[in-house]
Design a protein around this motif. Sequence first.
Motif, PDB file in Angstrom:
ATOM      1  N   ALA A  87       0.849  -1.189   0.000  1.00  0.00           N
ATOM      2  CA  ALA A  87       0.000   0.000   0.000  1.00  0.00           C
ATOM      3  C   ALA A  87       0.882   1.235   0.000  1.00  0.00           C
ATOM      4  O   ALA A  87       2.022   1.194   0.442  1.00  0.00           O
ATOM      5  CB  ALA A  87      -0.875   0.011   1.239  1.00  0.00           C
ATOM      6  N   ASP A  88       0.331   2.297  -0.499  1.00  0.00           N
ATOM      7  CA  ASP A  88       1.046   3.562  -0.419  1.00  0.00           C
ATOM      8  C   ASP A  88       0.051   4.623   0.028  1.00  0.00           C
ATOM      9  O   ASP A  88      -0.660   5.187  -0.781  1.00  0.00           O
ATOM     10  CB  ASP A  88       1.665   3.898  -1.776  1.00  0.00           C
ATOM     11  N   GLY A  89      -0.017   4.829   1.325  1.00  0.00           N
ATOM     12  CA  GLY A  89      -0.903   5.861   1.857  1.00  0.00           C
ATOM     13  C   GLY A  89      -2.375   5.476   1.938  1.00  0.00           C
ATOM     14  O   GLY A  89      -3.228   6.353   2.036  1.00  0.00           O
ATOM     15  N   ALA A  90      -2.707   4.173   1.886  1.00  0.00           N
ATOM     16  CA  ALA A  90      -4.105   3.748   1.945  1.00  0.00           C
ATOM     17  C   ALA A  90      -4.740   4.133   3.286  1.00  0.00           C
ATOM     18  O   ALA A  90      -4.127   4.002   4.334  1.00  0.00           O
ATOM     19  CB  ALA A  90      -4.206   2.239   1.749  1.00  0.00           C
ATOM     20  N   GLU A  91      -5.978   4.608   3.232  1.00  0.00           N
ATOM     21  CA  GLU A  91      -6.730   4.900   4.447  1.00  0.00           C
ATOM     22  C   GLU A  91      -7.340   3.604   4.982  1.00  0.00           C
ATOM     23  O   GLU A  91      -7.625   2.684   4.224  1.00  0.00           O
ATOM     24  CB  GLU A  91      -7.862   5.882   4.142  1.00  0.00           C
TER      25      GLU A  91
END
Length: 280
Positions: free
Chosen positions: A105-109
């Motif tokens: 993931a890259d910055g997933a909420e």
Amino acid sequence: MSQASASVFVRCSCGRLHWGRYGAAGLLLADPARGVLLQRRAWWVHHGRTWALPGGAIEAGETAVNAAAREALEEAAVPVDAFRAVAASVVDHGDWSYTTVLALADGAEARAANTESAEVRWVDPDDVPGYRLHRDFAAAWPDLRDRVGQELVFVVDAANVVGSRPDGWWRDRHGAAERLRDQLAKLAEAGVPDPDDPAVTWWPRIILVVEGRARNVQSVPGVEVVAADTDGDSKIVEVVARQKAKVLVATADRELRRRVAAHGASILGPGTLRTRLDEL
Ligand SMILES: [Zn+2]
């Protein structure tokens, strides 16, 4: 009329009950800055109040990846386009199986999004054993820990693989390399077995190194094409040397095998690769 519900317990030959008629799947989401996403299960669900991965029963007709992504969305509000699935690790009991989908993931909420989920939290992988974990997740974690954040890069020696089968490729080297590229694009979706662990399948980043008359072959989704200006072998070594990930190289060239192995790469023979591509 009735469709068998996936959400049932299965009596397994291992002597235990497991959740999910078609097996179950979970998402192991790794974010380089925040760690891995854990979910604390609500008190009223099976193994309530323990920490594990977002996940659940696989529905009829659903892949493990689809199921893991759906559950992560339902339980932890993780958008399906916020991560890239890189590997699947399967615990197979015969009557039942559990697939852990490893994703980057890259910055997933993420937040607790339904009533099965009491809390979700990003946890440093080194801190995971300190949590009160679900029994099965605790058992799987030591192996999974080694794979967190990893990916597989698959580097293919186009000239060598094309040349491994006398199918007339010499009449149209460009066309033959394009056909190989298109088969590899399917492989990028289907996945390749881990060279050392049959329980693990990778969805690799694929790099196809071309030379000579195949030099102008273009990249497609799933396959990055890299052209060698002069020496294909040296270009392959250069590509392998700059990877930080685990690398698998497809070539039969002995000298090239030696050179890439010196950079830690594993080797796949062209015959094995062609057999796999024929199955797709
Ligand atoms: Zn079992």
